[in-house]
Scaffold this motif. Structure first.
Motif, PDB file in Angstrom:
ATOM      1  N   ASP A  28       1.781   9.872   7.351  1.00 33.43           N
ATOM      2  CA  ASP A  28       3.006   9.697   6.575  1.00 33.43           C
ATOM      3  C   ASP A  28       2.644   9.781   5.090  1.00 33.43           C
ATOM      4  O   ASP A  28       1.873   8.949   4.603  1.00 33.43           O
ATOM      5  CB  ASP A  28       3.598   8.333   6.938  1.00 33.43           C
ATOM      6  CG  ASP A  28       4.856   7.977   6.165  1.00 33.43           C
ATOM      7  OD1 ASP A  28       5.210   8.688   5.207  1.00 33.43           O
ATOM      8  OD2 ASP A  28       5.473   6.959   6.515  1.00 33.43           O
ATOM      9  N   ILE A  29       3.177  10.747   4.365  1.00 37.78           N
ATOM     10  CA  ILE A  29       2.815  10.911   2.955  1.00 37.78           C
ATOM     11  C   ILE A  29       3.274   9.735   2.095  1.00 37.78           C
ATOM     12  O   ILE A  29       2.799   9.566   0.971  1.00 37.78           O
ATOM     13  CB  ILE A  29       3.347  12.232   2.356  1.00 37.78           C
ATOM     14  CG1 ILE A  29       4.871  12.202   2.238  1.00 37.78           C
ATOM     15  CG2 ILE A  29       2.861  13.436   3.142  1.00 37.78           C
ATOM     16  CD1 ILE A  29       5.433  13.286   1.348  1.00 37.78           C
ATOM     17  N   THR A  30       4.186   8.893   2.622  1.00 39.94           N
ATOM     18  CA  THR A  30       4.645   7.717   1.892  1.00 39.94           C
ATOM     19  C   THR A  30       3.864   6.467   2.286  1.00 39.94           C
ATOM     20  O   THR A  30       4.198   5.367   1.844  1.00 39.94           O
ATOM     21  CB  THR A  30       6.150   7.464   2.126  1.00 39.94           C
ATOM     22  OG1 THR A  30       6.360   6.996   3.468  1.00 39.94           O
ATOM     23  CG2 THR A  30       6.962   8.722   1.896  1.00 39.94           C
ATOM     24  N   ASN A  31       2.853   6.630   3.100  1.00 36.41           N
ATOM     25  CA  ASN A  31       2.076   5.497   3.613  1.00 36.41           C
ATOM     26  C   ASN A  31       0.589   5.825   3.529  1.00 36.41           C
ATOM     27  O   ASN A  31       0.035   6.490   4.394  1.00 36.41           O
ATOM     28  CB  ASN A  31       2.492   5.222   5.064  1.00 36.41           C
ATOM     29  CG  ASN A  31       1.710   4.087   5.701  1.00 36.41           C
ATOM     30  OD1 ASN A  31       0.865   3.463   5.063  1.00 36.41           O
ATOM     31  ND2 ASN A  31       1.983   3.830   6.960  1.00 36.41           N
ATOM     32  N   ARG A  32      -0.050   5.359   2.484  1.00 43.01           N
ATOM     33  CA  ARG A  32      -1.445   5.726   2.250  1.00 43.01           C
ATOM     34  C   ARG A  32      -2.375   5.271   3.375  1.00 43.01           C
ATOM     35  O   ARG A  32      -3.353   5.936   3.688  1.00 43.01           O
ATOM     36  CB  ARG A  32      -1.922   5.149   0.912  1.00 43.01           C
ATOM     37  CG  ARG A  32      -3.331   5.625   0.595  1.00 43.01           C
ATOM     38  CD  ARG A  32      -3.662   5.590  -0.868  1.00 43.01           C
ATOM     39  NE  ARG A  32      -4.863   6.372  -1.090  1.00 43.01           N
ATOM     40  CZ  ARG A  32      -4.884   7.668  -1.342  1.00 43.01           C
ATOM     41  NH1 ARG A  32      -3.740   8.338  -1.435  1.00 43.01           N
ATOM     42  NH2 ARG A  32      -6.018   8.307  -1.501  1.00 43.01           N
ATOM     43  N   ARG A  33      -2.099   4.119   3.963  1.00 47.32           N
ATOM     44  CA  ARG A  33      -2.954   3.627   5.043  1.00 47.32           C
ATOM     45  C   ARG A  33      -3.000   4.604   6.212  1.00 47.32           C
ATOM     46  O   ARG A  33      -4.036   4.757   6.860  1.00 47.32           O
ATOM     47  CB  ARG A  33      -2.481   2.255   5.526  1.00 47.32           C
ATOM     48  CG  ARG A  33      -2.847   1.113   4.583  1.00 47.32           C
ATOM     49  CD  ARG A  33      -2.449  -0.210   5.175  1.00 47.32           C
ATOM     50  NE  ARG A  33      -3.135  -0.468   6.435  1.00 47.32           N
ATOM     51  CZ  ARG A  33      -2.669  -1.264   7.378  1.00 47.32           C
ATOM     52  NH1 ARG A  33      -1.489  -1.852   7.238  1.00 47.32           N
ATOM     53  NH2 ARG A  33      -3.368  -1.475   8.471  1.00 47.32           N
ATOM     54  N   SER A  34      -1.888   5.260   6.486  1.00 52.23           N
ATOM     55  CA  SER A  34      -1.880   6.230   7.592  1.00 52.23           C
ATOM     56  C   SER A  34      -2.799   7.403   7.280  1.00 52.23           C
ATOM     57  O   SER A  34      -3.485   7.924   8.160  1.00 52.23           O
ATOM     58  CB  SER A  34      -0.456   6.713   7.883  1.00 52.23           C
ATOM     59  OG  SER A  34       0.040   7.526   6.842  1.00 52.23           O
ATOM     60  N   VAL A  79       0.480   9.890  -1.134  1.00 51.94           N
ATOM     61  CA  VAL A  79      -0.653  10.788  -0.914  1.00 51.94           C
ATOM     62  C   VAL A  79      -0.304  12.143  -1.517  1.00 51.94           C
ATOM     63  O   VAL A  79       0.718  12.746  -1.163  1.00 51.94           O
ATOM     64  CB  VAL A  79      -0.964  10.963   0.593  1.00 51.94           C
ATOM     65  CG1 VAL A  79      -2.153  11.894   0.786  1.00 51.94           C
ATOM     66  CG2 VAL A  79      -1.213   9.619   1.255  1.00 51.94           C
ATOM     67  N   THR A  80      -1.124  12.630  -2.439  1.00 56.40           N
ATOM     68  CA  THR A  80      -0.840  13.911  -3.069  1.00 56.40           C
ATOM     69  C   THR A  80      -1.207  15.062  -2.141  1.00 56.40           C
ATOM     70  O   THR A  80      -2.067  14.921  -1.267  1.00 56.40           O
ATOM     71  CB  THR A  80      -1.617  14.081  -4.385  1.00 56.40           C
ATOM     72  OG1 THR A  80      -3.025  14.182  -4.087  1.00 56.40           O
ATOM     73  CG2 THR A  80      -1.374  12.912  -5.320  1.00 56.40           C
TER      74      THR A  80
END
Length: 197
Positions: A74-80, A117-118
């Motif tokens: 998920d680009i909105t969830n860095r942990r993923s 995440v870029t």
């Protein structure tokens, strides 16, 4: 999970709403034909594996009979995103001695303002790991078809070149070439409300 949302969009042509937001428990099965070139159709058997640790013993058994996989974060969830290497290493460990092709997928690309995440760092990770990278959105259907088509074409080329071959006791490629595609999702990483992919 993000993989589940992609699969619903890809196989059923719709974005799953709250009524279809239950998390994957173990493994969910999907299937669809893909036309990779005019007159050349391939049937995909799609396994959506849960990302939670408590289901690992179930999902690991599906790696061995797979030839391709979407590693979805998920680009909105860095942990993923930080879990991608763990999923990749686990899959490669359980698929040996067979070859498996992976595509890294950054999901929820419609949520630009929430990006953690870029594209550049995702592309670097995919390059370092020998994978292609694509960004998708099940909500607006961005690159959903393309992600499965890219992976299928890459697998098909390896089969034609003999780099993936049919072997006794292996279900990864069946008569007529039917690749299994397994998905690792980040669903355990982020609290779930509904499937806002």
């Amino acid at each position: 999970s993000q993989a589940s949302c992609l699969l619903h969009r890809f196989t059923e042509g719709r974005f799953p709403g709250p009524l279809h937001s239950d998390p994957t428990v173990g493994v969910d099965f999907f299937s669809r034909l893909v036309e990779i070139e005019p007159g050349k159709r391939i049937k995909l058997q799609l396994w959506d594996t849960a990302g939670q640790e408590r289901f690992r013993s179930i999902t690991r058994s599906y790696y061995r009979n797979s030839v391709g996989g979407l590693l979805v974060f998920d680009i909105t969830n860095r942990r993923s995103f930080e879990h991608v290497k763990d999923w990749l290493e686990e899959a490669k460990m359980h698929v040996q001695p067979f070859q498996i092709v992976f595509l890294l997928v950054g999901h929820k690309c419609d949520l630009v303002s929430q990006r953690e995440v870029t594209r550049e760092e995702a592309e670097k990770l995919s390059s370092d790991c020998g994978m292609k990278y694509i960004e998708t959105s099940a909500k607006d259907a961005t690159n959903v078809e393309e992600s499965f088509t890219i992976l299928t074409r890459d697998i098909y080329e390896l089969v034609k070149n003999g780099e993936i071959s049919i072997q006794d006791g292996w279900e990864g490629v069946k008569s007529g070439f039917v690749p299994n595609v397994v998905h690792s999702s980040e669903e355990a990483v982020k609290p779930r409300r509904q499937c806002i992919c």
